[in-house]
Design a protein around this motif. Structure first.
Motif, mmCIF file in Angstrom:
data_model
loop_
_atom_site.group_PDB
_atom_site.id
_atom_site.type_symbol
_atom_site.label_atom_id
_atom_site.label_comp_id
_atom_site.label_asym_id
_atom_site.label_seq_id
_atom_site.Cartn_x
_atom_site.Cartn_y
_atom_site.Cartn_z
ATOM 1 N N TYR A 148 0.845 -1.213 0.000
ATOM 2 C CA TYR A 148 0.000 0.000 0.000
ATOM 3 C C TYR A 148 0.876 1.257 0.000
ATOM 4 C CZ TYR A 148 -3.515 -3.387 1.549
ATOM 5 O OH TYR A 148 -4.342 -4.475 1.658
ATOM 6 N N THR A 149 1.934 1.204 0.795
ATOM 7 C CA THR A 149 2.873 2.334 0.845
ATOM 8 C C THR A 149 3.459 2.581 -0.546
ATOM 9 O OG1 THR A 149 3.566 1.359 2.964
ATOM 10 C CG2 THR A 149 4.836 3.249 2.152
ATOM 11 N N ALA A 150 3.898 1.502 -1.177
ATOM 12 C CA ALA A 150 4.534 1.617 -2.494
ATOM 13 C C ALA A 150 3.561 2.206 -3.512
ATOM 14 C CB ALA A 150 5.002 0.234 -2.949
ATOM 15 N N ARG A 151 2.332 1.759 -3.454
ATOM 16 C CA ARG A 151 1.331 2.202 -4.433
ATOM 17 C C ARG A 151 1.071 3.701 -4.322
ATOM 18 N NH1 ARG A 151 -3.997 -0.789 -3.472
ATOM 19 N NH2 ARG A 151 -2.936 -2.647 -4.221
ATOM 20 N N VAL A 152 0.847 4.169 -3.103
ATOM 21 C CA VAL A 152 0.568 5.598 -2.902
ATOM 22 C C VAL A 152 1.793 6.440 -3.271
ATOM 23 C CG1 VAL A 152 0.021 7.387 -1.198
ATOM 24 C CG2 VAL A 152 -1.215 5.211 -1.159
ATOM 25 N N PHE A 172 10.502 7.675 3.444
ATOM 26 C CA PHE A 172 9.692 8.179 4.557
ATOM 27 C C PHE A 172 10.563 8.562 5.750
ATOM 28 C CE2 PHE A 172 6.582 6.154 1.914
ATOM 29 C CZ PHE A 172 5.416 6.867 2.131
ATOM 30 N N GLN A 173 11.512 7.703 6.071
ATOM 31 C CA GLN A 173 12.317 7.963 7.278
ATOM 32 C C GLN A 173 13.183 9.202 7.169
ATOM 33 O OE1 GLN A 173 12.825 3.655 9.423
ATOM 34 N NE2 GLN A 173 14.563 4.977 9.299
ATOM 35 N N SER A 174 13.696 9.460 5.972
ATOM 36 C CA SER A 174 14.631 10.588 5.875
ATOM 37 C C SER A 174 13.928 11.902 5.549
ATOM 38 C CB SER A 174 15.719 10.287 4.846
ATOM 39 O OG SER A 174 15.145 10.125 3.590
ATOM 40 N N ASN A 175 12.636 11.842 5.263
ATOM 41 C CA ASN A 175 11.935 13.082 4.934
ATOM 42 C C ASN A 175 10.861 13.475 5.943
ATOM 43 O OD1 ASN A 175 12.911 14.053 2.174
ATOM 44 N ND2 ASN A 175 12.552 11.886 1.788
ATOM 45 N N LEU A 176 10.812 12.731 7.029
ATOM 46 C CA LEU A 176 9.833 13.035 8.089
ATOM 47 C C LEU A 176 10.573 13.112 9.424
ATOM 48 C CD1 LEU A 176 7.010 10.511 7.067
ATOM 49 C CD2 LEU A 176 6.806 13.015 7.002
ATOM 50 N N ASP A 179 9.708 10.328 14.452
ATOM 51 C CA ASP A 179 8.662 10.367 15.459
ATOM 52 C C ASP A 179 7.891 9.042 15.434
ATOM 53 O OD1 ASP A 179 6.261 10.730 16.804
ATOM 54 O OD2 ASP A 179 6.047 12.808 16.185
ATOM 55 N N THR A 180 8.053 8.266 16.481
ATOM 56 C CA THR A 180 7.423 6.944 16.533
ATOM 57 C C THR A 180 5.906 7.017 16.357
ATOM 58 O OG1 THR A 180 9.162 6.184 18.007
ATOM 59 C CG2 THR A 180 7.164 4.880 17.966
ATOM 60 N N LYS A 181 5.290 7.987 17.033
ATOM 61 C CA LYS A 181 3.818 8.083 16.938
ATOM 62 C C LYS A 181 3.386 8.408 15.514
ATOM 63 C CE LYS A 181 2.248 9.140 21.539
ATOM 64 N NZ LYS A 181 2.143 10.156 22.548
ATOM 65 N N LEU A 182 4.138 9.299 14.874
ATOM 66 C CA LEU A 182 3.836 9.659 13.494
ATOM 67 C C LEU A 182 3.975 8.438 12.577
ATOM 68 C CD1 LEU A 182 3.425 11.803 11.168
ATOM 69 C CD2 LEU A 182 5.911 12.060 11.177
ATOM 70 N N PHE A 183 5.064 7.698 12.727
ATOM 71 C CA PHE A 183 5.295 6.534 11.873
ATOM 72 C C PHE A 183 4.229 5.453 12.119
ATOM 73 C CE2 PHE A 183 10.191 7.151 11.290
ATOM 74 C CZ PHE A 183 9.943 8.333 10.632
ATOM 75 N N ASN A 184 3.866 5.319 13.369
ATOM 76 C CA ASN A 184 2.817 4.362 13.738
ATOM 77 C C ASN A 184 1.522 4.694 12.986
ATOM 78 O OD1 ASN A 184 0.447 3.440 15.091
ATOM 79 N ND2 ASN A 184 1.579 3.106 16.986
ATOM 80 N N GLU A 185 1.097 5.927 13.129
ATOM 81 C CA GLU A 185 -0.190 6.339 12.554
ATOM 82 C C GLU A 185 -0.130 6.392 11.022
ATOM 83 O OE1 GLU A 185 -2.774 7.166 15.004
ATOM 84 O OE2 GLU A 185 -3.759 6.461 13.192
ATOM 85 N N TYR A 186 1.008 6.841 10.515
ATOM 86 C CA TYR A 186 1.142 7.001 9.059
ATOM 87 C C TYR A 186 0.996 5.649 8.359
ATOM 88 C CZ TYR A 186 2.658 9.921 5.066
ATOM 89 O OH TYR A 186 2.705 10.649 3.902
ATOM 90 N N HIS A 187 1.702 4.649 8.856
ATOM 91 C CA HIS A 187 1.615 3.326 8.236
ATOM 92 C C HIS A 187 0.172 2.810 8.272
ATOM 93 C CE1 HIS A 187 2.441 -0.753 7.020
ATOM 94 N NE2 HIS A 187 1.942 -1.211 8.152
ATOM 95 N N ALA A 188 -0.464 2.950 9.425
ATOM 96 C CA ALA A 188 -1.841 2.463 9.562
ATOM 97 C C ALA A 188 -2.777 3.201 8.589
ATOM 98 C CB ALA A 188 -2.319 2.645 11.001
ATOM 99 N N LEU A 189 -2.558 4.482 8.416
ATOM 100 C CA LEU A 189 -3.412 5.263 7.503
ATOM 101 C C LEU A 189 -3.187 4.856 6.048
ATOM 102 C CD1 LEU A 189 -3.066 8.763 9.212
ATOM 103 C CD2 LEU A 189 -5.216 7.490 8.911
ATOM 104 N N LEU A 190 -1.947 4.550 5.698
ATOM 105 C CA LEU A 190 -1.682 4.104 4.324
ATOM 106 C C LEU A 190 -2.355 2.755 4.058
ATOM 107 C CD1 LEU A 190 2.066 5.151 3.956
ATOM 108 C CD2 LEU A 190 0.155 6.029 2.602
ATOM 109 N N VAL A 191 -2.357 1.897 5.052
ATOM 110 C CA VAL A 191 -3.043 0.612 4.897
ATOM 111 C C VAL A 191 -4.537 0.852 4.690
ATOM 112 C CG1 VAL A 191 -3.676 -1.539 6.071
ATOM 113 C CG2 VAL A 191 -1.323 -0.698 6.201
ATOM 114 N N LYS A 192 -5.085 1.747 5.490
ATOM 115 C CA LYS A 192 -6.516 2.070 5.377
ATOM 116 C C LYS A 192 -6.827 2.604 3.970
ATOM 117 C CE LYS A 192 -10.530 3.358 7.449
ATOM 118 N NZ LYS A 192 -11.475 2.358 7.974
ATOM 119 N N ALA A 193 -6.019 3.563 3.519
ATOM 120 C CA ALA A 193 -6.238 4.158 2.196
ATOM 121 C C ALA A 193 -6.082 3.112 1.100
ATOM 122 C CB ALA A 193 -5.257 5.309 1.974
#
Ligand code: SF4
Length: 221
Positions: A148-152, A172-176, A179-193
Motif C-alpha cells: 500500500y505504501t509503495a502504491r501511494v 519516509f524515514q529521511s523526509n519526516l 517520530d514513533t507516533k507519526l510513523f505508527n499512525e502514518y503506516h496504519a493510515l496508508l493501509v486504510k487508504a
C-alpha cells in the motif's frame, strides 16, 4: 519538497480517517506474535489464532518456547500457512531464549539498527515483520513499508515503481521527523487508504489525496 508532500499526505489521510489505534495487541509479546502471524493473511484470521493461544493460556514467551511445534501449529491454524508460521514463531522464540535469556525486556538496551539486524537474521522474519516489531512492539522510529505504501508513493510521483523496500523506507524515514507516533499512525493510515480507496483501480475522486498531484495510471499494482 518531498517532506512537505509526505506531511500533507499524512495530514489529509488523518483528517479523513482519524486515528487507527494500531497495533491491536495488549502486550508486547502479543504484538510480536501478531506481526509474525499476519504475513499473507488478513487480521481477522490472526485474531482467531491469537484467541486460541489465549484460551489455551499459552501466549507467553516461556510457554510457547516449551510447547510442541505441532501443537502450536494446530492452535494457530486459523492464520493460514500454520506449519510455516509455527516454525517462524518458534525460530523467533528460540532466538530470544538463546540470545536474550527469553526476556523481551533484555532487548530494550539494543540500538535500533542492531536490533533490526538481529531480527532479520531470524529465519522467516522479513523486513516488514522486523520493522513492525520495532515500531509497534518496541516503539522505535522505524517506518514500516508494504504494498500500500509503495502504491501511494509511486502514484504520487514520490518514488520509482521499481523501488525496493529499503528505498521506500528511506523515503519516509529521511523526509519526516523521527517520530514513533507519526510513523505508527502514518503506516496504519496508508493501509486504510490502500484497502479502501487507493486500490489496484484507484478511486481518486473519493480520495482525500485527490488534490495532491498524482498520476493517472490507475492500473498500477
Ligand atoms: S486513490 Fe488516487 S488520489 Fe488517492 S492515493 Fe490513490 S492515486 Fe492518490
Amino acid at each position: 519538497m518531498t517532506g512537505e508532500t509526505l506531511t500533507e499526505i499524512y495530514q489529509l489521510l488523518f483528517e479523513r480517517f482519524g486515528p487507527q489505534y494500531w497495533w491491536p495487541g495488549e502486550i508486547r509479546f502479543e504484538i510480536i506474535t501478531g506481526a509474525i502471524l499476519t504475513q499473507n493473511t488478513n487480521w481477522a484470521n490472526v485474531e482467531k489464532a491469537i484467541a486460541n493461544l489465549k484460551v489455551a493460556d499459552l501466549l507467553t514467551e516461556e510457554k510457547l518456547y516449551n510447547i510442541d511445534i505441532s501443537q502450536l501449529a494446530e492452535l494457530i491454524r486459523p492464520a493460514g500457512y500454520y506449519n510455516i508460521k509455527a516454525k517462524r514463531l518458534k525460530n523467533f522464540i528460540n532466538w530470544l531464549f538463546e540470545n536474550y535469556d527469553g526476556g523481551l525486556a533484555n532487548l530494550e538496551g539494543a540500538n535500533t539498527e542492531q536490533l533490526r539486524g538481529e531480527l532479520l537474521s531470524v529465519k522467516g522474519i522479513g523486513r516488514e515483520t522486523a520493522d513492525s516489531i520495532l515500531l509497534y512492539a518496541f516503539e522505535r522510529p522505524v517506518f514500516v513499508v508494504d504494498a500500500y505504501t509503495a502504491r501511494v508513493a509511486f502514484r504520487h510521483g514520490l518514488i520509482e515503481p521499481e523501488a525496493d523496500y529499503e528505498q521506500l523506507r528511506e523515503l519516509f524515514q529521511s523526509n519526516l521527523p523521527q517520530d514513533t507516533k507519526l510513523f505508527n499512525e502514518y503506516h496504519a493510515l496508508l493501509v486504510k487508504a490502500g484497502k479502501e480507496i487507493c486500490r489496484p483501480k484507484a478511486r481518486c475522486d473519493n480520495c482525500p489525496l485527490e488534490k495532491v498531484p498524482h498520476m493517472l495510471d490507475t492500473e498500477y499494482m
